[in-house]
Design a protein around this motif. Structure first.
Motif, PDB file in Angstrom:
ATOM      1  N   SER A 147      -1.800  -1.318  12.151  1.00  0.00           N
ATOM      2  CA  SER A 147      -0.581  -2.084  12.426  1.00  0.00           C
ATOM      3  C   SER A 147       0.445  -1.968  11.298  1.00  0.00           C
ATOM      4  CB  SER A 147      -0.926  -3.561  12.658  1.00  0.00           C
ATOM      5  OG  SER A 147      -1.448  -4.144  11.482  1.00  0.00           O
ATOM      6  N   GLN A 148       0.026  -1.410  10.153  1.00  0.00           N
ATOM      7  CA  GLN A 148       0.965  -1.216   9.051  1.00  0.00           C
ATOM      8  C   GLN A 148       2.014  -0.180   9.450  1.00  0.00           C
ATOM      9  OE1 GLN A 148       0.608  -3.233   6.286  1.00  0.00           O
ATOM     10  NE2 GLN A 148      -1.068  -4.083   7.515  1.00  0.00           N
ATOM     11  N   ARG A 149       3.250  -0.383   9.027  1.00  0.00           N
ATOM     12  CA  ARG A 149       4.355   0.441   9.517  1.00  0.00           C
ATOM     13  C   ARG A 149       4.516   1.773   8.781  1.00  0.00           C
ATOM     14  NH1 ARG A 149       7.576  -2.078  13.116  1.00  0.00           N
ATOM     15  NH2 ARG A 149       7.310  -4.324  13.373  1.00  0.00           N
ATOM     16  N   SER A 150       4.114   1.839   7.527  1.00  0.00           N
ATOM     17  CA  SER A 150       4.311   3.076   6.763  1.00  0.00           C
ATOM     18  C   SER A 150       2.973   3.702   6.394  1.00  0.00           C
ATOM     19  CB  SER A 150       5.114   2.794   5.487  1.00  0.00           C
ATOM     20  OG  SER A 150       4.352   2.003   4.585  1.00  0.00           O
ATOM     21  N   ILE A 151       3.016   4.991   6.046  1.00  0.00           N
ATOM     22  CA  ILE A 151       1.800   5.689   5.627  1.00  0.00           C
ATOM     23  C   ILE A 151       1.234   5.040   4.370  1.00  0.00           C
ATOM     24  CG2 ILE A 151       0.883   7.876   4.763  1.00  0.00           C
ATOM     25  CD1 ILE A 151       2.886   9.320   6.540  1.00  0.00           C
ATOM     26  N   ARG A 152       2.123   4.709   3.425  1.00  0.00           N
ATOM     27  CA  ARG A 152       1.671   4.067   2.184  1.00  0.00           C
ATOM     28  C   ARG A 152       0.971   2.746   2.478  1.00  0.00           C
ATOM     29  NH1 ARG A 152       4.302   3.145  -3.676  1.00  0.00           N
ATOM     30  NH2 ARG A 152       4.469   5.389  -3.471  1.00  0.00           N
ATOM     31  N   SER A 153       1.542   1.964   3.359  1.00  0.00           N
ATOM     32  CA  SER A 153       0.953   0.661   3.687  1.00  0.00           C
ATOM     33  C   SER A 153      -0.411   0.823   4.345  1.00  0.00           C
ATOM     34  CB  SER A 153       1.887  -0.125   4.610  1.00  0.00           C
ATOM     35  OG  SER A 153       3.095  -0.434   3.956  1.00  0.00           O
ATOM     36  N   LYS A 154      -0.550   1.832   5.204  1.00  0.00           N
ATOM     37  CA  LYS A 154      -1.840   2.089   5.849  1.00  0.00           C
ATOM     38  C   LYS A 154      -2.888   2.490   4.814  1.00  0.00           C
ATOM     39  CE  LYS A 154      -0.206   3.447  10.445  1.00  0.00           C
ATOM     40  NZ  LYS A 154      -0.197   4.509  11.478  1.00  0.00           N
ATOM     41  N   ILE A 155      -2.493   3.378   3.908  1.00  0.00           N
ATOM     42  CA  ILE A 155      -3.421   3.833   2.863  1.00  0.00           C
ATOM     43  C   ILE A 155      -3.883   2.658   2.009  1.00  0.00           C
ATOM     44  CG2 ILE A 155      -3.610   5.178   0.738  1.00  0.00           C
ATOM     45  CD1 ILE A 155      -1.686   7.220   2.031  1.00  0.00           C
ATOM     46  N   MET A 156      -2.927   1.873   1.517  1.00  0.00           N
ATOM     47  CA  MET A 156      -3.266   0.783   0.610  1.00  0.00           C
ATOM     48  C   MET A 156      -4.036  -0.329   1.316  1.00  0.00           C
ATOM     49  SD  MET A 156      -2.492   1.812  -2.294  1.00  0.00           S
ATOM     50  CE  MET A 156      -2.996   0.284  -3.096  1.00  0.00           C
ATOM     51  N   CYS A 157      -3.726  -0.573   2.573  1.00  0.00           N
ATOM     52  CA  CYS A 157      -4.466  -1.580   3.334  1.00  0.00           C
ATOM     53  C   CYS A 157      -5.930  -1.163   3.453  1.00  0.00           C
ATOM     54  CB  CYS A 157      -3.843  -1.756   4.718  1.00  0.00           C
ATOM     55  SG  CYS A 157      -4.650  -3.011   5.737  1.00  0.00           S
ATOM     56  N   CYS A 158      -6.157   0.100   3.775  1.00  0.00           N
ATOM     57  CA  CYS A 158      -7.522   0.617   3.894  1.00  0.00           C
ATOM     58  C   CYS A 158      -8.242   0.586   2.548  1.00  0.00           C
ATOM     59  CB  CYS A 158      -7.489   2.035   4.448  1.00  0.00           C
ATOM     60  SG  CYS A 158      -9.125   2.720   4.791  1.00  0.00           S
ATOM     61  N   PHE A 159      -7.553   0.995   1.488  1.00  0.00           N
ATOM     62  CA  PHE A 159      -8.157   0.994   0.158  1.00  0.00           C
ATOM     63  C   PHE A 159      -8.511  -0.427  -0.284  1.00  0.00           C
ATOM     64  CE2 PHE A 159      -6.223   5.243  -1.517  1.00  0.00           C
ATOM     65  CZ  PHE A 159      -7.012   5.926  -0.604  1.00  0.00           C
ATOM     66  N   ASN A 160      -7.626  -1.378  -0.021  1.00  0.00           N
ATOM     67  CA  ASN A 160      -7.889  -2.766  -0.418  1.00  0.00           C
ATOM     68  C   ASN A 160      -9.087  -3.342   0.329  1.00  0.00           C
ATOM     69  OD1 ASN A 160      -5.847  -3.108  -2.376  1.00  0.00           O
ATOM     70  ND2 ASN A 160      -4.304  -3.451  -0.791  1.00  0.00           N
ATOM     71  N   ILE A 161      -9.221  -2.998   1.608  1.00  0.00           N
ATOM     72  CA  ILE A 161     -10.368  -3.467   2.394  1.00  0.00           C
ATOM     73  C   ILE A 161     -11.664  -2.895   1.829  1.00  0.00           C
ATOM     74  CG2 ILE A 161     -11.516  -3.260   4.640  1.00  0.00           C
ATOM     75  CD1 ILE A 161      -8.763  -3.551   5.952  1.00  0.00           C
ATOM     76  N   ASN A 162     -11.647  -1.595   1.490  1.00  0.00           N
ATOM     77  CA  ASN A 162     -12.847  -0.963   0.929  1.00  0.00           C
ATOM     78  C   ASN A 162     -13.196  -1.538  -0.444  1.00  0.00           C
ATOM     79  OD1 ASN A 162     -14.062   1.614   2.431  1.00  0.00           O
ATOM     80  ND2 ASN A 162     -11.886   1.501   2.911  1.00  0.00           N
ATOM     81  N   ALA A 163     -12.170  -1.819  -1.251  1.00  0.00           N
ATOM     82  CA  ALA A 163     -12.415  -2.404  -2.570  1.00  0.00           C
ATOM     83  C   ALA A 163     -13.018  -3.801  -2.434  1.00  0.00           C
ATOM     84  CB  ALA A 163     -11.110  -2.462  -3.359  1.00  0.00           C
ATOM     85  N   MET A 164     -12.519  -4.570  -1.474  1.00  0.00           N
ATOM     86  CA  MET A 164     -13.036  -5.916  -1.253  1.00  0.00           C
ATOM     87  C   MET A 164     -14.499  -5.862  -0.809  1.00  0.00           C
ATOM     88  SD  MET A 164     -11.467  -8.912   1.196  1.00  0.00           S
ATOM     89  CE  MET A 164     -11.699  -7.926   2.677  1.00  0.00           C
ATOM     90  N   LYS A 165     -14.831  -4.895   0.051  1.00  0.00           N
ATOM     91  CA  LYS A 165     -16.208  -4.763   0.521  1.00  0.00           C
ATOM     92  C   LYS A 165     -17.150  -4.337  -0.597  1.00  0.00           C
ATOM     93  CE  LYS A 165     -15.437  -3.746   5.431  1.00  0.00           C
ATOM     94  NZ  LYS A 165     -15.582  -2.716   6.498  1.00  0.00           N
ATOM     95  N   SER A 166     -16.670  -3.455  -1.479  1.00  0.00           N
ATOM     96  CA  SER A 166     -17.521  -2.966  -2.568  1.00  0.00           C
ATOM     97  C   SER A 166     -17.606  -3.960  -3.720  1.00  0.00           C
ATOM     98  CB  SER A 166     -16.997  -1.627  -3.088  1.00  0.00           C
ATOM     99  OG  SER A 166     -15.745  -1.786  -3.734  1.00  0.00           O
ATOM    100  N   GLY A 167     -16.661  -4.902  -3.763  1.00  0.00           N
ATOM    101  CA  GLY A 167     -16.659  -5.906  -4.819  1.00  0.00           C
ATOM    102  C   GLY A 167     -16.136  -5.396  -6.146  1.00  0.00           C
ATOM    103  N   LYS A 168     -15.494  -4.223  -6.128  1.00  0.00           N
ATOM    104  CA  LYS A 168     -14.913  -3.671  -7.353  1.00  0.00           C
ATOM    105  C   LYS A 168     -13.742  -2.771  -6.992  1.00  0.00           C
ATOM    106  CE  LYS A 168     -18.662  -0.274  -7.366  1.00  0.00           C
ATOM    107  NZ  LYS A 168     -19.787   0.290  -8.135  1.00  0.00           N
ATOM    108  N   ASN A 169     -12.995  -2.349  -8.011  1.00  0.00           N
ATOM    109  CA  ASN A 169     -11.782  -1.569  -7.767  1.00  0.00           C
ATOM    110  C   ASN A 169     -12.036  -0.095  -7.465  1.00  0.00           C
ATOM    111  OD1 ASN A 169     -10.164  -3.788  -8.085  1.00  0.00           O
ATOM    112  ND2 ASN A 169      -9.721  -3.409 -10.242  1.00  0.00           N
ATOM    113  N   SER A 170     -13.254   0.375  -7.703  1.00  0.00           N
ATOM    114  CA  SER A 170     -13.571   1.777  -7.428  1.00  0.00           C
ATOM    115  C   SER A 170     -14.588   1.859  -6.294  1.00  0.00           C
ATOM    116  CB  SER A 170     -14.114   2.456  -8.685  1.00  0.00           C
ATOM    117  OG  SER A 170     -15.251   1.788  -9.171  1.00  0.00           O
TER     118      SER A 170
END
Length: 216
Positions: A147-170
């Motif tokens: 639902s994010q409108r830009s490519i950057r927003s889609k990338i960062m939304c996905c990265f933030n979700i993965n970071a939250m699941k892993s419990g760390k920034n990497s």
């Protein structure tokens, strides 16, 4: 991997798992990389469990555009969300990403209660519905990304979700960058340009599938 260790059999004793598997009579099959494992259509009447390897659930639209719906790894289950839908040809196919061993169980062996209405079968059905709820959560995350409108927003939304699941920034992406573009439904070249910008701006560090979100 032992099939009885799958979340589908959580809370069921090893003895009861053995009895149930004899009744369900699952069968295993080995698939080569890029081979079709299953198609979701009216003839599909099984639930599959990935014993080893990895696979992708892929959908092609009428124009041949590819979208990765889900990445499957060891212990993943597919088919359960579609078990109660009378689907025809929807263009959804599961492909092996690597050599893959899959165990198949007939739907009706899980969803139909046995004559004894045993507690272990009740627990099995409860586990199945729990897994459906997890799939629903994953789908809601996917909707948020798309639902994010830009490519950057889609990338960062996905990265933030993965970071939250892993419990760390990497974290490590579960697929290649080419497949990642298909997953977020964007052009690969445009995505690679945006990833380079994000890296140059000090927002992320990325090396193949390894991603690190940098502090701002």
């Amino acid at each position: 991997m032992d099939l009885t260790k799958n979340i589908l059999f959580k809370g069921i004793s090893e003895y009861d798992c053995g009895r149930m598997l004899k009744c369900m009579n699952p069968y295993e099959k080995v698939f080569r990389a890029n081979e079709t494992i299953s198609r979701f259509d009216h003839s599909n009447d099984t639930i599959g469990v990935i014993i080893s390897g990895s696979a992708s659930i892929v959908r092609y639209d009428v124009n041949g555009n590819k979208t990765i719906l889900e990445q499957l790894s060891e212990n993943s289950i597919f088919g359960e969300c579609l078990a109660f839908a009378n689907l025809t040809d929807d263009g959804v196919t599961i492909y092996a990403d690597s050599e893959c061993t899959v165990s198949f169980i007939k739907y009706d062996q899980i969803t139909k209660r046995c004559s004894n209405a045993c507690a272990c079968h009740t627990r099995l059905v409860e586990n199945l519905f729990y897994m459906i709820s997890l799939k629903t959560l994953n789908l809601s995350e996917r909707v948020e990304i798309l639902s994010q409108r830009s490519i950057r927003s889609k990338i960062m939304c996905c990265f933030n979700i993965n970071a939250m699941k892993s419990g760390k920034n990497s974290f490590e992406l579960p697929f290649s960058l080419s497949s990642f573009a298909d997953y977020i439904c964007v052009d690969r070249c445009a995505m690679m340009r945006e990833l380079k910008k994000l890296k140059d701006e000090g927002i992320i560090d990325i090396n193949r599938k390894n991603v690190k979100l940098l502090e701002q």
